[in-house]
Design an enzyme around this catalytic site. Structure first.
Site, mmCIF file in Angstrom:
data_model
loop_
_atom_site.group_PDB
_atom_site.id
_atom_site.type_symbol
_atom_site.label_atom_id
_atom_site.label_comp_id
_atom_site.label_asym_id
_atom_site.label_seq_id
_atom_site.Cartn_x
_atom_site.Cartn_y
_atom_site.Cartn_z
ATOM 1 N N ILE A 1 0.769 -1.206 0.119
ATOM 2 C CA ILE A 1 0.025 -0.010 0.203
ATOM 3 C C ILE A 1 0.766 1.280 0.226
ATOM 4 C CG2 ILE A 1 -1.907 -1.010 1.015
ATOM 5 C CD1 ILE A 1 -1.083 -0.115 3.554
ATOM 6 N N ASP A 2 0.470 2.291 -0.515
ATOM 7 C CA ASP A 2 1.046 3.545 -0.852
ATOM 8 C C ASP A 2 1.844 3.950 0.555
ATOM 9 O OD1 ASP A 2 0.706 3.280 -3.384
ATOM 10 O OD2 ASP A 2 -0.993 4.926 -3.400
ATOM 11 N N LYS A 3 2.806 4.653 0.586
ATOM 12 C CA LYS A 3 3.747 5.152 1.631
ATOM 13 C C LYS A 3 2.435 6.112 2.641
ATOM 14 C CE LYS A 3 6.999 8.859 3.087
ATOM 15 N NZ LYS A 3 8.206 9.563 2.801
ATOM 16 N N ARG B 1 -6.819 5.744 -5.905
ATOM 17 C CA ARG B 1 -6.411 7.386 -5.906
ATOM 18 C C ARG B 1 -6.605 7.874 -7.477
ATOM 19 N NH1 ARG B 1 -0.705 7.600 -3.840
ATOM 20 N NH2 ARG B 1 -0.976 9.931 -4.058
ATOM 21 N N THR C 1 -0.731 5.977 2.620
ATOM 22 C CA THR C 1 -1.945 5.373 2.963
ATOM 23 C C THR C 1 -1.515 4.466 4.132
ATOM 24 O OG1 THR C 1 -2.606 5.342 0.454
ATOM 25 C CG2 THR C 1 -3.695 3.716 1.993
#
Length: 302
Positions: A134-136, A237, A138
Site C-alpha cells: 500500500i502507498d506510503k 486514488r 495510505t
C-alpha cells in the site's frame, strides 16, 4: 544480475522515459542503467537522451539488489495477527513498505526484520515477506508472508481474487451515486511518467473498483468504501480522480491545498479477508480509522 528484453509498443522521445515506464523504476534509476552501459540496442549502448522507435528491442542487464537495503530496525509495529505462516500489519501513514531509490531506512521491511522471527525469501533481500503493497501515505492492513509456501498461497489468492481488500476514503465533493463500479485501464501518465492515469487499452492494464457511499457531509465531502477487484498502482486514488472526487489530502491526484493540514491522503486499508495458507480457513481482519482521519470526520459532523 538478471536480463530483460523490452520491446517498445510505441515511440518515445527519450530512452530513460521508456525504461522507467517499462521497468516501473524512477527516471534517475533508468538513467543510471543507461549511463552504466547496461542497456543495449543491437549490441550498442543506448544513451538516456536517445529516441526509441516503435518496435525497438532493448536488452537490459539489471544488477542484483544488495542486502544493505534491508537491515533490521527497532521500529514499533501494530501487528494485528501473527502465526507461523503469516502476519497482518496495520501500517501507519508515512511509512514506505520497502526500500527504494534514496529510501533505505525506516521502511516496513526494516521493521519486519526486527519484529518478526522469519520472512519469506521469494522477493529477495529488498522485499522479504512482502506479498502486496500500500502507498506510503495510505494507512491500514497488509499481509506479510513468513515462509515461501505461505507467500505462494497468499500471492495466488490475490491473483485469483480470493483475497479481498476494502478501503475507506474521504473524497472531495458530493458523490451523487450511492454505489457503482469503475472499470478503466490504468497506466503511466503521458504527461508525467511518475504518475498513473486512466489510459486507453493499449497503454494500460484493466482496473476494476467497486465504490459505495457511506456518508455525505454538508461541507462538501463524501465518505466512501472501495473494494478492489484488481491491484493496480494507485488504483483507488486514480479512480477517485476519474470520478471527479479525488481523495482528501492527496496532493498528487487531488488538490495541492486543503484545510485539514494533513500529512497525506485520507485513504485507509480497512478490511482484509483471506484464507489461511495452511488450514484454508477464511479469516477477516479490520483496522480502525487512524486518529487523524477520525478527527476530520468528527469536525465535518459539527
Amino acid at each position: 544480475m538478471r536480463s530483460e528484453t523490452l520491446v517498445a509498443d510505441t515511440a518515445y522521445e527519450r530512452a530513460d522515459v521508456f525504461l522507467a515506464e517499462k521497468l516501473e523504476i524512477t527516471r534517475s534509476n533508468a538513467k543510471r542503467l543507461l549511463d552504466n552501459g547496461d542497456v543495449l540496442r543491437g549490441g550498442k549502448a543506448v544513451k538516456a537522451s536517445a529516441g526509441i522507435a516503435e518496435g525497438d528491442k532493448l536488452d537490459v542487464s539489471i544488477p542484483d539488489p544488495v542486502s544493505m537495503d534491508a537491515r533490521p530496525e527497532d521500529i514499533p509495529l501494530d501487528i494485528v495477527y501473527q502465526d507461523e505462516s503469516f502476519a497482518v500489519i496495520n501500517k501507519p501513514q508515512g511509512m514506505t513498505v520497502h526500500a527504494g531509490s534514496g529510501n533505505y531506512e525506516g521502511t516496513l521491511v526494516n521493521a519486519l526484520l526486527y519484529n518478526l522471527d522469519s520472512l519469506s525469501g521469494i522477493n529477495g533481500v529488498i522485499r522479504p515477506g512482502i506479498v502486496h503493497r500500500i502507498d506510503k501515505n495510505t494507512s491500514g492492513l497488509l499481509v506479510v508472508a513468513k515462509n515461501d509456501a505461505a507467500h505462494v498461497s497468499l500471492a495466488k489468492q490475490i491473483e485469483d481474487k480470493i483475497c479481498h481488500r476494502t478501503y475507506l476514503a474521504l473524497l472531495e465533493g458530493i458523490v451523487k451515486e450511492d454505489k457503482g463500479t469503475i472499470t478503466t485501464y490504468i497506466g503511466r501518465s503521458a504527461q508525467d511518467r511518475t504518475k498513473m492515469a486512466v489510459t486507453d487499452e493499449g497503454h494500460g492494464r484493466i482496473a476494476v473498483t467497486d465504490f459505495e457511499v457511506l456518508e455525505r457531509y454538508p461541507a462538501g465531502y463524501t465518505l466512501c468504501r472501495f473494494d478492489l477487484h484488481t491491484g493496480r498502482t494507485h488504483q483507488i486514488r486514480v479512480h477517485a480522480k476519474y470520478m471527479g472526487h479525488p481523495v482528501v489530502g492527496d496532493d498528487v491526484y487531488g488538490y495541492k491545498k486543503q484545510k485539514f493540514h494533513l500529512q497525506g491522503q485520507l485513504l485507509h486499508a480497512w478490511k482484509l479477508t483471506l484464507r489461511h495458507p495452511v488450514t484454508g480457513e477464511e479469516m477477516t481482519f479490520e483496522a480502525p480509522l487512524p486518529d487523524y482521519f477520525q478527527d476530520v470526520l468528527n469536525k465535518l459532523k459539527h
